[in-house]
Write an enzyme that holds these catalytic residues in place. Sequence first.
Site, PDB file in Angstrom:
ATOM      1  N   GLU A  75       0.204   2.458  -0.591  1.00  0.00           N
ATOM      2  CA  GLU A  75      -0.262   3.098  -1.453  1.00  0.00           C
ATOM      3  C   GLU A  75      -1.538   3.030  -1.469  1.00  0.00           C
ATOM      4  O   GLU A  75      -2.111   1.831  -2.448  1.00  0.00           O
ATOM      5  CB  GLU A  75       0.104   2.108  -2.699  1.00  0.00           C
ATOM      6  CG  GLU A  75       1.450   2.593  -3.095  1.00  0.00           C
ATOM      7  CD  GLU A  75       2.434   2.068  -4.055  1.00  0.00           C
ATOM      8  OE1 GLU A  75       2.231   0.733  -4.522  1.00  0.00           O
ATOM      9  OE2 GLU A  75       3.912   2.543  -4.757  1.00  0.00           O
ATOM     10  N   GLU A 135      10.211   5.196  -1.911  1.00  0.00           N
ATOM     11  CA  GLU A 135      10.274   4.173  -3.080  1.00  0.00           C
ATOM     12  C   GLU A 135      10.723   4.334  -4.017  1.00  0.00           C
ATOM     13  O   GLU A 135      10.702   5.743  -5.218  1.00  0.00           O
ATOM     14  CB  GLU A 135       9.201   2.954  -3.316  1.00  0.00           C
ATOM     15  CG  GLU A 135       8.842   2.307  -1.837  1.00  0.00           C
ATOM     16  CD  GLU A 135       7.618   1.633  -2.549  1.00  0.00           C
ATOM     17  OE1 GLU A 135       7.412   0.675  -3.558  1.00  0.00           O
ATOM     18  OE2 GLU A 135       6.401   1.001  -1.052  1.00  0.00           O
TER      19      GLU A 135
HETATM   20  C1  GAL Z   1       4.649  -0.335  -4.699  1.00  0.00           C
HETATM   21  C2  GAL Z   1       5.232  -0.857  -3.319  1.00  0.00           C
HETATM   22  C3  GAL Z   1       5.825  -2.594  -2.814  1.00  0.00           C
HETATM   23  C4  GAL Z   1       6.447  -2.596  -3.841  1.00  0.00           C
HETATM   24  C5  GAL Z   1       6.474  -2.018  -5.199  1.00  0.00           C
HETATM   25  C6  GAL Z   1       7.066  -3.210  -6.137  1.00  0.00           C
HETATM   26  O1  GAL Z   1       4.137   0.291  -5.361  1.00  0.00           O
HETATM   27  O2  GAL Z   1       4.136   0.386  -2.619  1.00  0.00           O
HETATM   28  O3  GAL Z   1       5.494  -2.214  -1.588  1.00  0.00           O
HETATM   29  O4  GAL Z   1       5.578  -3.799  -4.521  1.00  0.00           O
HETATM   30  O5  GAL Z   1       5.194  -1.407  -5.609  1.00  0.00           O
HETATM   31  O6  GAL Z   1       7.707  -2.322  -7.224  1.00  0.00           O
END
Ligand code: GAL
Length: 719
Positions: A158, A309
Amino acid sequence: MPQISPTGPIQPRAAVLWHGADYNPDQWPPETLDEDVQLMRQAGVNAVSLGIFSWAQLETAPGRFDFDWMDRAFEKLWAGGVHVALATPTAAPPRWMTAAEPQVLAVSASGTRLPHGGRQRFCPTSPAYRRHVERINTALAQRYGGHPALMLWHISNEYVSNCHCPLCAEAFIGYLKQRYGDLATLNAQWWAAFWSQRFAAWEQVEPPRPAHGTVPHGLTLDWQRFRSHQMCEFFKFEAATVRAVTPEVPITTNMMGKFPGLDYAAFAEVMDVVSWDCYGSVGADPVHMAFDHSLMRGMKDNRPWLLIEQTPSATNWQEYGTLKPPGVLRLWSLQAIGHGSDSAMYFQWRRSRGASEKFHGAVVEHAAGSRARVFGEVAALGAELKQLSPIVIGTAVTPARIGILCDQESRWAFENAAGYARDKRYLGELQRHFRAVWTQNLRIDVVQHHRDWSGYDILIAPRLYMLKSGLFPREGTPEQLAARVDVAAKLAAFVERGGTLVVGCLSGIVNESDLVYEGGYPGPLRQLLGIWVEQTDCLPPSAPGSFANGMSLDRDVLALPSVSCGCDRFFDRVHLRGATAAAAYTGNWYAGEPCLTVHRHGHGEAWYIATDPEAAFLEQFYRHLAARHGLHPTIEPVAEVEVLTRRGGGREVLFILNHAPEPRSVAIAPNADAAAADAPGASTAAWHDAHTDTVWPQRLELAPLQVRIAQRRLDRTTG
Ligand code: GAL
């Protein structure tokens, strides 16, 4: 670079739907690894993103590597049938580095060098940082490049860009020199005579800081552009470090949907496959995620992408940590897959015990391990994805013939413009128009300005505030030059060859330097639209269901079921110059003036909507336009039921998702118009259930939050 077919698979060595999570065994005692791999097998996990943020554990001192833990992880994961998306750990440098060379860290807008802290705080220009990045990335690529488990590079995590250090400031000037060629052009494009802002030497240009007060909007815009560009150059640098060793391994970096800070269109040119982190809010309108998935996949021509994710349960950063109720994890995962994802992955595998994400959802929670509800849902999904893999892999979203134009630079300029209204949300209006098409079960893409539009019959441009002339940058990287486009000319050519264009109000106002087009809005689109706009009235948004004004339709021009509808917020005063009025305002002092116009051009037509009409109008309008191009929903729309299709390998896969908390009933028999008109690729073959292979009945009953999936054969010529 690896050659990935437009329908995938993304990695032939792992040609299945990837199911897994961010995995950090380095945060846990070594013995946890065996238990994790065992649990992963139980959960049907076949892929993990390994080593994100692990730099301090991989390189304990400059050049001193500790790969033991990662070696063990690779071996055990692979033995357990789990592939690895290997991260470059560069989103968070180790303390030894920032202590010895603080210049690797970014400088804030107030001019302070950031101390060592969380993540994404490095300077993308720093040669020192790049040296360290090259060393760790090369070492990782050399060590694991030949490992059979390695399927993907997950570059950084990110990216965020906001460094104001002297090196970035100097690089900014270099960027501007390439963009404008000379100071006179820069001064003219930025309208720098205003408030005595004229620049007499390049060195006078500084990154804008709050202390500067209001600076030329062109400067603000270019600084935003530069920040994104500089981070993209850094991404390119990182990608090159691993590509040099493993040219055949595809590369991605995880994007953040509507994140305002970067222009992802440029990043997509660097990556082999798009991936993004989708954190929907429980209870939110499903159109948000539908739009975001379409936005992200559109960055790379709608090819298969990765949901890399999502949370299995709750986040720790949304306003409320609402748990996903039973069924939502499956619903949203399959929604992403219906939108073209070849994966369903989570943040995170194991919920950490300490630090800031200990209350973030995870597959393995603090309590109950594999007995927990969330684990059970993940495991059930894992088993299902295994079954769906042979059906889904090798397909991509069915090409849409309706597109909505989206451009991050236009968003930056529009939202920064002082005028019209303080609260201006570029994507909000795009999403309203998107929704009106999407709820009809008509396929729609989110399309970037520089991509190929030849597959579309209808293009919608609700807030084309910035109309790029294609003149800038004068010089630049090959990607920057390829992204230069004279949008008005491209739109005219689109209409000329038979396309239908819909332009919304507040379009064609400025060029790419935020310099207003003179002679009436929408600037270079006046001729194509056959109108000119004198001025725009803006009223506060009305309460839901009420409208500040109305539109009365001329049914001889536009025969929709309703003859009148509400409109709100923005109201252009339009003069006709060849176009025909299709509707007029019903209220306010400009009652009777045109608020919807159409103009024929070549083989197509160009519509102008001079206001923000209510959703019901947009739905009828787009259904009407689609029908005129022979586009009909394959399945009749039902409220809160989303219909998605993927195609490839001679088959079509249909996803029907009930987002409602109540049961829904859907007629499956294709609507008669659609069977003939949805060509090319139309098929009347029966739908076979993806799980049972039985032929679907004419009517499908869906339980609350239920998803049903089916497939059918396509004509050999079209599959
Ligand atoms: C994302 C990030 C992860 C974690 C996650 C929590 O934006 O890539 O490392 O922090 O958020 O929701």
